[in-house]
Design an enzyme around this catalytic site. Structure first.
Site, PDB file in Angstrom:
ATOM      1  N   SER A  99      -1.358  -9.675   3.062  1.00 34.70           N
ATOM      2  CA  SER A  99      -1.056  -8.236   3.086  1.00 34.70           C
ATOM      3  C   SER A  99      -0.820  -7.829   4.535  1.00 34.70           C
ATOM      4  O   SER A  99      -1.756  -7.749   5.331  1.00 34.70           O
ATOM      5  CB  SER A  99      -2.218  -7.437   2.484  1.00 34.70           C
ATOM      6  OG  SER A  99      -2.342  -7.705   1.110  1.00 34.70           O
ATOM      7  N   LYS A 174       2.319  -3.008  -1.913  1.00 31.38           N
ATOM      8  CA  LYS A 174       0.910  -3.368  -1.691  1.00 31.38           C
ATOM      9  C   LYS A 174       0.199  -2.290  -0.881  1.00 31.38           C
ATOM     10  O   LYS A 174      -0.972  -1.968  -1.142  1.00 31.38           O
ATOM     11  CB  LYS A 174       0.818  -4.721  -0.966  1.00 31.38           C
ATOM     12  CG  LYS A 174      -0.624  -5.158  -0.623  1.00 31.38           C
ATOM     13  CD  LYS A 174      -1.506  -5.261  -1.876  1.00 31.38           C
ATOM     14  CE  LYS A 174      -2.969  -5.508  -1.549  1.00 31.38           C
ATOM     15  NZ  LYS A 174      -3.249  -6.850  -1.027  1.00 31.38           N
ATOM     16  N   LYS A 242      -7.720  -2.480   7.755  1.00 36.44           N
ATOM     17  CA  LYS A 242      -6.397  -2.927   8.196  1.00 36.44           C
ATOM     18  C   LYS A 242      -5.302  -2.391   7.296  1.00 36.44           C
ATOM     19  O   LYS A 242      -4.267  -1.886   7.754  1.00 36.44           O
ATOM     20  CB  LYS A 242      -6.383  -4.457   8.249  1.00 36.44           C
ATOM     21  CG  LYS A 242      -5.059  -5.096   8.623  1.00 36.44           C
ATOM     22  CD  LYS A 242      -4.265  -5.556   7.405  1.00 36.44           C
ATOM     23  CE  LYS A 242      -5.007  -6.622   6.602  1.00 36.44           C
ATOM     24  NZ  LYS A 242      -4.204  -7.108   5.448  1.00 36.44           N
TER      25      LYS A 242
END
Length: 298
Positions: A99, A174, A242
């Site tokens: 990701s 995502k 993140k």
């Protein structure tokens, strides 16, 4: 001799190890590389082959799959004299399941394409349980022909597999996924504290809530975490921090407002600053408890 493509797997963490093992169970020859010796030993015990370097792992692979934490790690394993781009054979298919930022995926597709390597960005959702059970949702960016070639491999890893658009599209979807998950976990955490402070039977309340419109995959997966205060990492706060940075930055770029998402991003960052970054993201409950003066911490 098997007619299945040879697979190189780079990154054998919480998600990567069970995913690679599912490919072995499906009959694929998997050669893996990661920095942790115990993870390489686990792969070998599952029937895979441990490589001593990225270059060794990818040199004969038809498909290279990467699953590492963030954009800097993807760049570190992809580029340079020992990286994937310089050592994978022309015609190989690189599937990055990390990701990362959409732009990192776009840049990787161009750099690899210049060397004759096809690329898909294919991040996943479903957490450790989804990886173990091979029921991940896989959101893919890239070319249709490459997606079609990758599909049999991806079907050994997940249940919902969708081509979302060109390179970077998988990462954009995502990012949206992580926004929804974080807001959902935060709402569940607030409900848990509200219910407990109200003296309601928490197990009964969560059971009935999950049977109605408030029900969700998040609540199903995380109910035991909430009830038992079990925050063993399936997906760490550090990684969700993140990801919230990725979605807030991407939203700013396209001019999309994230009023609730920005607040939850701050709460995730706060939890991390308090030393809980290594815990599962269901530990957002700890932040709500602290704000409510209702803590079960020792």
């Amino acid at each position: 001799m098997s007619t299945l493509p040879k697979i190189a797997w780079i990154g054998l963490g919480i998600m990567g190890s069970p995913m690679a093992e599912n490919l072995i169970k499906a009959g694929y020859a998997v050669t893996g590389y990661t920095l942790e010796a115990d993870k390489l030993e686990r792969l070998a015990q599952a029937g895979g082959t441990a490589a001593g370097s990225i270059a060794e792992a990818v040199k004969d692979a038809d498909i290279v799959i990467t699953m590492v934490p963030a954009s800097p790690q993807v760049e570190a394993i992809a580029y340079g004299p020992d990286g994937i781009v310089d050592n994978a054979k022309s015609g190989a298919l690189l599937i990055d399941m990390s990701s990362i930022t959409p732009q990192t995926s776009i840049d990787l597709a161009k750099a690899a394409g210049d060397k004759g390597i096809r690329v898909l960005d294919a991040p996943v959702s479903g957490g450790e349980a989804g990886a173990v059970e091979a029921v991940l949702s896989i959101m893919v960016g890239g070319q249709q022909a490459d997606f079609d070639a990758a599909r049999p491999v991806l079907e050994a890893l997940g249940k919902t597999i969708v081509l979302c658009g060109p390179h970077g599209s998988g990462q954009t979807v995502k990012a949206a996924n992580q926004l929804i998950v974080a807001v959902n976990i935060q709402a569940c955490a607030e409900a848990v504290v509200f219910l407990e402070k109200s003296g309601v039977d928490l197990a009964a309340a969560l059971d009935v809530l999950n049977g109605g419109l408030a029900g969700s995959t998040v609540l199903t997966r995380k109910t035991d975490n909430f009830k038992n205060r079990d925050f063993k990492p399936g997906f760490r706060i550090d990684l969700h921090h993140k990801d919230m940075g990725i979605v807030t930055d991407a939203a700013r770029t396209v001019g999309a407002a994230l009023p609730v998402g920005s607040l939850v991003a701050s709460l995730v960052a706060s939890l991390r600053a308090q030393g809980d970054g290594g815990l599962d993201h269901s530990a957002l409950l700890r932040g709500v408890e602290r704000l409510s003066g209702h803590t079960t911490e020792s």
